[in-house]
Write an enzyme that holds these catalytic residues in place. Structure first.
Site, short mmCIF file in Angstrom:
data_model
loop_
_atom_site.label_atom_id
_atom_site.label_comp_id
_atom_site.label_asym_id
_atom_site.label_seq_id
_atom_site.Cartn_x
_atom_site.Cartn_y
_atom_site.Cartn_z
N LYS A 1 -0.09 7.37 -4.70
CA LYS A 1 -1.20 8.07 -5.18
C LYS A 1 -2.22 7.09 -6.23
O LYS A 1 -1.47 6.26 -6.79
CB LYS A 1 -1.08 9.38 -5.45
CG LYS A 1 -0.25 9.60 -6.93
CD LYS A 1 0.05 10.84 -7.09
CE LYS A 1 0.77 11.39 -8.58
NZ LYS A 1 1.01 12.35 -8.93
N ARG B 1 2.70 6.36 -19.91
CA ARG B 1 2.06 6.29 -21.36
C ARG B 1 0.61 5.67 -21.00
O ARG B 1 0.49 4.83 -19.88
CB ARG B 1 2.90 5.36 -22.40
CG ARG B 1 3.05 4.12 -22.20
CD ARG B 1 3.94 3.51 -23.31
NE ARG B 1 4.24 2.18 -22.96
CZ ARG B 1 3.75 1.15 -23.63
NH1 ARG B 1 2.72 1.16 -24.38
NH2 ARG B 1 4.21 -0.27 -23.48
N ALA C 1 6.79 -7.24 -10.64
CA ALA C 1 7.62 -7.73 -9.10
C ALA C 1 8.14 -6.55 -8.46
O ALA C 1 8.81 -5.69 -8.71
CB ALA C 1 8.69 -8.62 -9.85
N HIS D 1 0.78 4.71 10.33
CA HIS D 1 0.81 4.94 11.83
C HIS D 1 0.91 6.48 11.76
O HIS D 1 1.45 7.31 10.75
CB HIS D 1 2.22 4.45 12.41
CG HIS D 1 2.18 2.82 12.36
ND1 HIS D 1 1.43 2.02 13.20
CD2 HIS D 1 2.70 2.12 11.26
CE1 HIS D 1 1.65 0.85 12.66
NE2 HIS D 1 2.43 0.88 11.67
#
Length: 194
Positions: free
Chosen positions: A165, A182, A141, A114
């Site tokens: 990102k 990693r 999860a 929004h």
């Protein structure tokens, strides 16, 4: 350009438009039916998924309850995608998921956002950015994937992460905000027990 086209351009539109709301309401009938299926009704679930999703590759499975703004209309699943209970897809624009990707319980895929301008928000302003998730990923999860994010192939997103990102191929990424910790390569595979 039709009203529904604006869902996919990244431009501001108004989600409270009666025409859009009516179509969403109609699509929710399929989602409701899907969420009422019994665990042993695999064939019925597969048929409904093919009706609901933009693409549902062979062997896809979403454990009910499944929540989606458009009942999956803009979700593209490759083959053998598995989503555990409570997948929430704010599928106001396209969500692409590659083959063999798995979602843990309570994952959220959110394409809608929004405006910061409070006047536009009060009017029901919204814009959407697509999500791309590669093949053979594992989304842990409770993870949240935000609008416009791309996650590369063979990547693991740790449980409870908030992905704001892009995340590259072949990595383990965790946290809020999610960050790479990693890479995943032959060395990692050798050290895991099967």
């Amino acid at each position: 350009m039709g009203k529904q086209d604006k869902l996919h351009t990244g431009e501001i539109y108004f989600y409270n438009d009666p025409e859009l709301l009516q179509e969403q309401k109609e699509r929710m009938k399929l989602l409701y039916e899907y969420n009422q299926t019994a665990p042993w009704e695999e064939e019925k679930r597969a048929l409904l998924l093919r009706q609901m999703l933009a693409e549902a590759g062979e062997g896809c499975c979403i454990e009910p309850p499944f929540h989606a703004n458009w009942a999956g209309k803009f979700i593209h699943f490759g083959k053998r995608v598995y989503a555990n209970f409570n997948l929430t897809a704010v599928d106001d624009t396209h969500i692409y998921v590659g083959d063999d990707t798995m979602f843990g319980p309570n994952v959220t895929l959110d394409t809608g956002t929004h405006p910061v301008d409070p006047k536009l928000r009060r009017k029901g302003g919204q814009y959407n950015l697509p999500i791309h998730i590669g093949e053979n990923c594992w989304i842990g999860a409770g993870s949240i994937i935000l609008p416009g994010v791309t996650i590369g192939d063979h990547t693991v997103i740790g449980a409870g992460s908030v992905v704001i990102k892009d995340i590259p191929d072949h990595v383990v990424a965790v946290g809020t905000p999610c960050r790479v910790i990693r890479s995943v390569g032959d060395e990692t595979i050798k050290n895991e027990t099967v």
